[in-house]
Design an enzyme around this catalytic site. Structure first.
Site, PDB file in Angstrom:
ATOM      1  N   GLU A  41      54.557  49.459  29.245  1.00  0.00           N
ATOM      2  CA  GLU A  41      54.982  48.181  28.703  1.00  0.00           C
ATOM      3  C   GLU A  41      56.250  47.679  29.377  1.00  0.00           C
ATOM      4  O   GLU A  41      57.142  48.447  29.738  1.00  0.00           O
ATOM      5  CB  GLU A  41      55.166  48.302  27.187  1.00  0.00           C
ATOM      6  CG  GLU A  41      53.833  48.553  26.489  1.00  0.00           C
ATOM      7  CD  GLU A  41      53.956  48.764  24.993  1.00  0.00           C
ATOM      8  OE1 GLU A  41      55.049  49.134  24.524  1.00  0.00           O
ATOM      9  OE2 GLU A  41      52.957  48.558  24.288  1.00  0.00           O
ATOM     10  N   CYS A  64      63.475  48.423  20.578  1.00  0.00           N
ATOM     11  CA  CYS A  64      63.908  49.699  21.142  1.00  0.00           C
ATOM     12  C   CYS A  64      63.243  50.865  20.422  1.00  0.00           C
ATOM     13  O   CYS A  64      63.243  50.929  19.199  1.00  0.00           O
ATOM     14  CB  CYS A  64      65.426  49.811  21.028  1.00  0.00           C
ATOM     15  SG  CYS A  64      66.081  51.283  21.814  1.00  0.00           S
TER      16      CYS A  64
END
Length: 387
Positions: A93, A348
């Site tokens: 990703e 995150c």
């Protein structure tokens, strides 16, 4: 069958050598590099200032191929996440985070991760393989010119740059994929490619001490360290790599790195985990740790993004603020990271997403192959953005 050379895999020196093998002078490599990295070109016929004889050679011997995009999602806050195919059933990703005065791209360096930090969902999928240079720099290549295409901005140096900052904070530990990572970094910094400042490129590591020292000599960009704990006993459980490179060694490596770094501080990333590492005592231990090692630093506190397998929960906002205040009262610059893109699993610690379900990835790739057989090999791929 001749294997085509992917020119995204070559740094400036390697591209000069490659052109030399074709009987071309070094200036041709610079022209070629500009077409690739400043104009986003993948069609050699579009490179009109190259001699036709060279274009013909390249057409039979080389290719410019970034990882193909499997999916593309945009969050309500503007964060954009691409899932890209890196072959053999693997996908990684890439995340773009837009802000008022800058655009930051978070890129991956490995498919999966071997470090297996307790609070990171990527590590739970295990380690599959390292990415090649072309797969690392290809994320920047794809994202920059796709963002321009979306906004109708022309390619080339005259077009407004969309990505001003790059952070190697995606899937994987960059320093465990050292050579491809450094080659990609050099391309990011090269004025004939992306021309990013060393201050605007940040590599985040969980603490591979020998490679931190090597990076300081080879390509010293801004350094961030995934710290997440104030003592060895706690960090051993959260970041298993600490058992090999304990805090005293890590702090010493950070201090050595600053002699060569573009910034005069190290950023310590600290994931805030409720009841685990978020007490005032932990904050005081951090202060003692960095003072004893004499490491100029700032702290970036990261609200934990929960996932089922972790068994962890996010610290409450008042606790995060109180923790930050203890650090700031000691004169340490401290920020709390905004949670961006969590509605598309781009925040995150969430970069496993669809990759985690390997069966679904295989199904999508099978379907993509069927479409490409029906509509042509370029169906669904970003292959030419220069026009």
């Amino acid at each position: 069958m001749t294997t085509l050379t992917n020119l995204l895999d070559l740094d400036p020196a390697q591209l000069i050598a490659y052109c030399g093998e074709l009987g071309e002078k070094p200036f041709r490599a610079k022209q070629l590099q500009r077409w690739i990295h400043q104009f986003g070109a993948s069609d050699f016929d579009a490179m009109t200032d190259l001699a036709k004889s060279l274009r013909d050679k390249l057409a039979t011997r080389a290719i410019i191929a970034a990882p193909a995009v499997i999916s593309d999602h945009t969050s309500a806050d503007g964060t954009r996440k691409w899932l890209v195919d890196v072959g053999q059933g693997n996908a990684v990703e890439t995340v773009f985070i837009p802000e008022e005065n800058r655009g930051t791209l978070c890129i991956s360096t490995q498919a999966g991760c071997a470090v297996n930090c307790r609070f990171c969902s990527t590590g739970k999928q295990g380690f599959n393989r390292n990415l090649s240079v072309g797969e690392v720099i290809g994320q920047l290549w794809m994202a920059e010119f796709e963002l321009r295409r979306t906004k109708g901005i022309e390619p080339g140096p005259k077009g407004e740059r969309q990505i001003t900052n790059v952070v190697m904070m995606g899937m994987g530990e960059p320093l465990l994929n050292y050579e491809p990572t450094v080659t990609a970094l050099k391309l990011m910094l090269d004025d004939n490619a992306y021309g990013l400042s060393r201050r605007r490129v940040t590599l985040s590591t969980s603490g591979v001490v020998p490679m931190i020292d090597k990076l300081s000599q080879d390509c010293a960009v801004a350094l961030a360290v995934s710290l997440h704990a104030s003592n060895d006993a706690l960090r051993d459980g959260l970041v298993p790599l600490n058992k090999k490179y304990p805090l005293v060694e890590l702090m010493a490596a950070c201090k050595r790195y600053l002699e060569f770094a573009p910034r005069d501080f190290v950023t310590f990333e600290y994931c805030m985990l409720d009841g685990v590492n978020d007490s005032d005592q932990h904050a005081r231990e951090l202060i003692a740790l960095v003072r004893q090692a004499d490491v100029p630093c700032k702290f970036n506190l990261i609200p934990f993004n929960p996932f089922p397998e972790s068994g962890l929960t996010r610290s409450h906002n008042p606790r995060i603020k109180a923790f930050a205040q203890v650090l700031m009262d000691a004169g340490i610059v401290t920020t709390v990271r905004k949670t961006r893109g969590d509605d598309i699993d781009a925040a995150c610690g969430q970069l496993a997403g669809e990759v985690q379900d390997r069966t679904r990835v295989q199904d999508r790739m099978k379907k993509m192959a069927e479409y490409q057989e029906k509509f042509g090999k370029n169906f669904g791929r970003i292959v030419e953005i220069s026009s």
